[in-house]
Motif scaffolding. Structure first.
Motif, PDB file in Angstrom:
ATOM      1  N   GLU A   1       5.106  -1.352  -9.251  1.00 35.23           N
ATOM      2  CA  GLU A   1       6.429  -1.669  -9.427  1.00 35.23           C
ATOM      3  C   GLU A   1       7.537  -0.833  -9.969  1.00 35.23           C
ATOM      4  OE1 GLU A   1       6.966  -5.940 -10.610  1.00 35.23           O
ATOM      5  OE2 GLU A   1       5.130  -6.559  -9.876  1.00 35.23           O
ATOM      6  N   ASN A   2       8.719  -1.249 -10.065  1.00 33.68           N
ATOM      7  CA  ASN A   2       9.674  -0.748 -10.933  1.00 33.68           C
ATOM      8  C   ASN A   2      10.348   0.554 -10.809  1.00 33.68           C
ATOM      9  OD1 ASN A   2       9.764  -3.267 -12.294  1.00 33.68           O
ATOM     10  ND2 ASN A   2       8.302  -2.282 -13.511  1.00 33.68           N
ATOM     11  N   ILE A   3      10.103   1.347  -9.578  1.00 24.34           N
ATOM     12  CA  ILE A   3      10.912   2.444  -8.929  1.00 24.34           C
ATOM     13  C   ILE A   3      11.558   2.445  -8.182  1.00 24.34           C
ATOM     14  CG2 ILE A   3      10.419   5.201  -8.253  1.00 24.34           C
ATOM     15  CD1 ILE A   3       8.132   5.297  -9.837  1.00 24.34           C
ATOM     16  N   ASP A   4      12.867   2.702  -8.012  1.00 24.91           N
ATOM     17  CA  ASP A   4      14.028   2.351  -7.206  1.00 24.91           C
ATOM     18  C   ASP A   4      13.869   3.416  -5.834  1.00 24.91           C
ATOM     19  OD1 ASP A   4      15.706   0.603  -6.383  1.00 24.91           O
ATOM     20  OD2 ASP A   4      17.528   1.279  -7.686  1.00 24.91           O
ATOM     21  N   ILE A   5      14.073   2.832  -4.684  1.00 25.84           N
ATOM     22  CA  ILE A   5      14.161   3.656  -3.433  1.00 25.84           C
ATOM     23  C   ILE A   5      15.306   4.561  -3.543  1.00 25.84           C
ATOM     24  CG2 ILE A   5      15.761   2.233  -2.096  1.00 25.84           C
ATOM     25  CD1 ILE A   5      13.949   2.468   0.367  1.00 25.84           C
TER      26      ILE A   5
ATOM     27  N   ALA B   1      15.384  11.082   8.315  1.00 25.49           N
ATOM     28  CA  ALA B   1      14.622  11.340   8.947  1.00 25.49           C
ATOM     29  C   ALA B   1      13.175  11.298   7.852  1.00 25.49           C
ATOM     30  CB  ALA B   1      14.452  12.823   9.517  1.00 25.49           C
ATOM     31  N   TYR B   2      13.353  11.714   6.786  1.00 26.01           N
ATOM     32  CA  TYR B   2      12.398  11.752   5.729  1.00 26.01           C
ATOM     33  C   TYR B   2      11.924  10.437   5.488  1.00 26.01           C
ATOM     34  CZ  TYR B   2      12.949  16.583   4.329  1.00 26.01           C
ATOM     35  OH  TYR B   2      12.977  18.097   4.286  1.00 26.01           O
ATOM     36  N   LEU B   3      12.871   9.509   5.525  1.00 28.74           N
ATOM     37  CA  LEU B   3      12.746   8.011   4.945  1.00 28.74           C
ATOM     38  C   LEU B   3      11.753   7.411   6.299  1.00 28.74           C
ATOM     39  CD1 LEU B   3      13.222   5.147   3.440  1.00 28.74           C
ATOM     40  CD2 LEU B   3      15.120   5.194   4.711  1.00 28.74           C
TER      41      LEU B   3
ATOM     42  N   ASN C   1       8.478 -14.369  -4.129  1.00 27.74           N
ATOM     43  CA  ASN C   1       7.432 -13.496  -3.658  1.00 27.74           C
ATOM     44  C   ASN C   1       8.055 -12.280  -2.908  1.00 27.74           C
ATOM     45  OD1 ASN C   1       5.151 -12.541  -2.506  1.00 27.74           O
ATOM     46  ND2 ASN C   1       4.600 -14.373  -1.132  1.00 27.74           N
ATOM     47  N   ALA C   2       9.461 -12.600  -2.170  1.00 28.89           N
ATOM     48  CA  ALA C   2       9.972 -11.485  -1.606  1.00 28.89           C
ATOM     49  C   ALA C   2      10.539 -10.477  -2.567  1.00 28.89           C
ATOM     50  CB  ALA C   2      11.326 -12.065  -1.056  1.00 28.89           C
ATOM     51  N   ARG C   3      10.892 -10.745  -3.960  1.00 28.40           N
ATOM     52  CA  ARG C   3      11.333  -9.874  -4.844  1.00 28.40           C
ATOM     53  C   ARG C   3      10.328  -9.026  -5.378  1.00 28.40           C
ATOM     54  NH1 ARG C   3      15.897 -10.589  -7.916  1.00 28.40           N
ATOM     55  NH2 ARG C   3      15.906 -13.053  -7.038  1.00 28.40           N
ATOM     56  N   VAL C   4       8.947  -9.683  -5.453  1.00 31.27           N
ATOM     57  CA  VAL C   4       8.033  -8.795  -6.013  1.00 31.27           C
ATOM     58  C   VAL C   4       7.282  -8.096  -4.925  1.00 31.27           C
ATOM     59  CG1 VAL C   4       5.265  -9.064  -6.695  1.00 31.27           C
ATOM     60  CG2 VAL C   4       7.025 -10.739  -7.791  1.00 31.27           C
ATOM     61  N   LYS C   5       7.269  -8.307  -3.696  1.00 33.07           N
ATOM     62  CA  LYS C   5       6.800  -7.680  -2.652  1.00 33.07           C
ATOM     63  C   LYS C   5       7.913  -6.555  -2.365  1.00 33.07           C
ATOM     64  CE  LYS C   5       4.115 -10.877   0.046  1.00 33.07           C
ATOM     65  NZ  LYS C   5       2.880 -10.155   0.567  1.00 33.07           N
ATOM     66  N   LEU C   6       9.133  -6.926  -2.470  1.00 36.91           N
ATOM     67  CA  LEU C   6      10.022  -5.606  -2.218  1.00 36.91           C
ATOM     68  C   LEU C   6       9.969  -4.848  -3.246  1.00 36.91           C
ATOM     69  CD1 LEU C   6      12.408  -4.429  -0.697  1.00 36.91           C
ATOM     70  CD2 LEU C   6      13.903  -5.981  -1.945  1.00 36.91           C
ATOM     71  N   ASN C   7       9.814  -4.994  -4.409  1.00 30.51           N
ATOM     72  CA  ASN C   7       9.705  -3.916  -5.713  1.00 30.51           C
ATOM     73  C   ASN C   7       8.464  -3.392  -5.643  1.00 30.51           C
ATOM     74  OD1 ASN C   7      12.015  -4.704  -6.766  1.00 30.51           O
ATOM     75  ND2 ASN C   7      10.942  -6.142  -8.251  1.00 30.51           N
ATOM     76  N   ARG C   8       7.254  -3.612  -5.057  1.00 27.61           N
ATOM     77  CA  ARG C   8       6.293  -3.003  -4.915  1.00 27.61           C
ATOM     78  C   ARG C   8       6.193  -2.161  -3.715  1.00 27.61           C
ATOM     79  NH1 ARG C   8       1.806  -8.019  -5.823  1.00 27.61           N
ATOM     80  NH2 ARG C   8       1.936  -7.795  -8.130  1.00 27.61           N
ATOM     81  N   THR C   9       6.876  -2.621  -2.612  1.00 33.37           N
ATOM     82  CA  THR C   9       7.020  -1.750  -1.477  1.00 33.37           C
ATOM     83  C   THR C   9       8.062  -0.568  -1.671  1.00 33.37           C
ATOM     84  OG1 THR C   9       6.665  -3.806   0.141  1.00 33.37           O
ATOM     85  CG2 THR C   9       7.917  -1.789   0.850  1.00 33.37           C
ATOM     86  N   LYS C  10       8.881  -0.876  -2.364  1.00 31.54           N
ATOM     87  CA  LYS C  10      10.032   0.379  -2.816  1.00 31.54           C
ATOM     88  C   LYS C  10       9.036   1.157  -3.585  1.00 31.54           C
ATOM     89  CE  LYS C  10      13.513  -1.577  -4.689  1.00 31.54           C
ATOM     90  NZ  LYS C  10      14.503  -2.241  -5.129  1.00 31.54           N
ATOM     91  N   GLU C  11       8.255   0.672  -4.474  1.00 33.83           N
ATOM     92  CA  GLU C  11       7.506   1.758  -5.510  1.00 33.83           C
ATOM     93  C   GLU C  11       6.681   2.608  -4.254  1.00 33.83           C
ATOM     94  OE1 GLU C  11       5.237   3.954  -8.092  1.00 33.83           O
ATOM     95  OE2 GLU C  11       6.997   2.828  -8.285  1.00 33.83           O
ATOM     96  N   LYS C  12       6.009   1.943  -3.479  1.00 37.05           N
ATOM     97  CA  LYS C  12       4.971   2.468  -2.569  1.00 37.05           C
ATOM     98  C   LYS C  12       5.677   3.511  -1.905  1.00 37.05           C
ATOM     99  CE  LYS C  12       1.718   1.392   1.209  1.00 37.05           C
ATOM    100  NZ  LYS C  12       0.810   0.582   1.889  1.00 37.05           N
ATOM    101  N   LEU C  13       6.741   3.334  -1.101  1.00 37.16           N
ATOM    102  CA  LEU C  13       7.675   4.108  -0.547  1.00 37.16           C
ATOM    103  C   LEU C  13       7.935   5.297  -1.304  1.00 37.16           C
ATOM    104  CD1 LEU C  13       8.755   4.601   2.375  1.00 37.16           C
ATOM    105  CD2 LEU C  13      10.922   3.440   1.608  1.00 37.16           C
ATOM    106  N   GLN C  14       8.297   5.397  -2.473  1.00 37.44           N
ATOM    107  CA  GLN C  14       8.890   6.180  -3.433  1.00 37.44           C
ATOM    108  C   GLN C  14       7.609   7.307  -3.673  1.00 37.44           C
ATOM    109  OE1 GLN C  14      11.741   6.852  -4.508  1.00 37.44           O
ATOM    110  NE2 GLN C  14      11.073   8.749  -5.361  1.00 37.44           N
ATOM    111  N   PHE C  15       6.341   6.642  -3.644  1.00 33.73           N
ATOM    112  CA  PHE C  15       5.154   7.406  -3.819  1.00 33.73           C
ATOM    113  C   PHE C  15       4.693   8.329  -2.604  1.00 33.73           C
ATOM    114  CE2 PHE C  15       0.672   7.608  -2.900  1.00 33.73           C
ATOM    115  CZ  PHE C  15       0.006   8.476  -4.129  1.00 33.73           C
ATOM    116  N   ILE C  16       5.226   7.522  -1.409  1.00 34.28           N
ATOM    117  CA  ILE C  16       5.046   8.464  -0.288  1.00 34.28           C
ATOM    118  C   ILE C  16       5.824   9.361  -0.219  1.00 34.28           C
ATOM    119  CG2 ILE C  16       4.923   8.098   2.197  1.00 34.28           C
ATOM    120  CD1 ILE C  16       4.169   5.014   1.961  1.00 34.28           C
ATOM    121  N   ILE C  17       6.981   9.290  -0.315  1.00 30.33           N
ATOM    122  CA  ILE C  17       8.153  10.212  -0.365  1.00 30.33           C
ATOM    123  C   ILE C  17       7.515  11.398  -1.218  1.00 30.33           C
ATOM    124  CG2 ILE C  17      10.201  10.658  -0.856  1.00 30.33           C
ATOM    125  CD1 ILE C  17      11.121   7.807  -0.037  1.00 30.33           C
ATOM    126  N   LYS C  18       7.168  11.215  -2.379  1.00 33.82           N
ATOM    127  CA  LYS C  18       6.925  12.062  -3.462  1.00 33.82           C
ATOM    128  C   LYS C  18       5.419  12.970  -2.955  1.00 33.82           C
ATOM    129  CE  LYS C  18       8.577  10.337  -7.747  1.00 33.82           C
ATOM    130  NZ  LYS C  18       8.064   9.714  -8.896  1.00 33.82           N
TER     131      LYS C  18
END
Length: 167
Positions: free
Chosen positions: A87-91, A105-107, A144-161
């Motif tokens: 959690e906790n890293i912004d998109i 395109a990266y996104l 649940n939406a808030r938690v899942k969204l935060n986790r998904t943003k973190e995962k997306l940030q990880f993928i981008i890196k």
């Protein structure tokens, strides 16, 4: 019938950007994106008689589009990633003018690594939907939406890196 058809076509034309974004998020290939786009429009047309105007057209449209994309995605037996999430890293901000097309395109490339529900979460987030609206569209609680969204943003940030798209 003709009047309802014209109203429908005007609404679809006015909000076709939603359909394009969902198609790009769920399908990598341009041909698959076109196929999903057509499937979404078909399902919207089939479901249009059920739209009673109790909510905004776009709210109803999001739900039909996302449900269609999820079913289409599952029907094609596409791989669904179930990696652990933090959690906790912004998109990233994709609205900056400089390099906007490249960032988008990266996104879209990074989003391809998310599972179907995560794609829906990110799409609704990028559409500036509130946590309450996201929850309503996905049929989950607001917490649940808030938690899942935060986790998904973190995962997306990880993928981008991971893919070297850091900017």
């Amino acid at each position: 019938m003709k009047e309802a058809e014209n109203i429908f076509l005007n609404l679809i034309n006015q909000h076709k950007g939603i359909i394009h974004k969902i198609s790009k998020m769920y399908m990598k290939d341009a041909e698959e994106q076109r196929d999903l786009f057509q499937e979404i429009v078909l399902q919207l047309w089939k479901a249009y008689p059920t739209f009673k105007g109790n909510s905004k057209f776009t709210t109803w449209m999001y739900r039909v589009c996302l449900n269609t994309a999820l079913i289409y995605f599952k029907k094609d037996n596409r791989k669904v990633d179930k990696a652990p999430l933090d959690e906790n890293i912004d998109i990233m901000d994709v609205n900056e003018n400089e390099g906007k097309e490249e960032k988008l395109a990266y996104l879209y490339t990074a989003v391809q690594e998310l599972n179907a529900i995560e794609k829906a979460l990110i799409f609704l987030f990028l559409e500036n939907q509130s946590h309450r609206d996201i929850a309503e569209n996905l049929g989950i609680s607001e917490v649940n939406a808030r938690v899942k969204l935060n986790r998904t943003k973190e995962k997306l940030q990880f993928i981008i890196k991971k893919n070297g798209y850091e900017f």
